[in-house]
Design a protein around this motif. Structure first.
Motif: not given
Length: 173
Positions: A2-24
């Motif tokens: 299930d690639y969805t789970v892998v993508l969710e983990v990578l998203h959380r790992l690299f971007l965190g749960p509350d990612f916004t471009y303004l935060a960058l």
């Protein structure tokens, strides 16, 4: 798989749960602001308290330590903001180094200038007081450099790095 789970983990790992471009952009601004604030504060420190490091080396060690350490220790700190912070520090350092090479005024402002503390075998007490260096510290450094008599010193400078350079009178080894 299930690639969805892998993508969710990578998203959380690299971007965190509350990612916004303004935060960058906020990370870049905060890093730049704190870097410049730290430069100003390190420049106000006594040269002797910095040891053999120049102000930029101290700042980079502190900034990298914090930027690298937080995501290593805290799962809640995403990797991408830390990577952006480190990249911003490197970018600022490169810009400042480039400007320093081109402008001697800017280089002197950031790194400081050597301060004469001994002239023709005499201690310059006003300069010593201003730099918070004691007579005993100077004598200790002279002994470690093999200088037996203060009168053997033509000039001694407290360098921006905190080290002391000694110029002996002609004919004195």
């Amino acid at each position: 798989m299930d690639y969805t789970v892998v993508l969710e983990v990578l998203h959380r790992l690299f971007l965190g749960p509350d990612f916004t471009y303004l935060a960058l952009f906020e990370i870049i601004f905060r890093t730049g602001f704190m870097y410049m604030y730290t430069i100003l504060n390190v420049r106000m420190m006594d040269k002797r308290s910095m040891g053999m490091l120049n102000p930029f080396e101290i700042i980079i060690i502190i900034a990298f330590g914090s930027a690298v350490g937080d995501p290593m220790f805290y799962k809640s700190v995403p990797l991408l903001p830390a990577m952006i912070t480190i990249s911003t520090i490197v970018f600022i350092e490169r810009v400042i180094s480039s400007i320093s090479v081109k402008s001697s005024f800017f280089e002197r402002f950031l790194n400081g200038i050597p301060v004469l503390i001994i002239r023709d075998g005499e201690l310059l007490h006003d300069a010593m007081r201003y730099q918070n260096i004691t007579q005993d510290e100077i004598y200790s450094i002279l002994r470690m450099r093999g200088v037996l008599h203060l009168s053997d010193v033509e000039r001694a400078y407290l360098e921006p790095s905190g080290s002391i350079s000694i110029i002996k009178k002609d004919g004195i080894e």
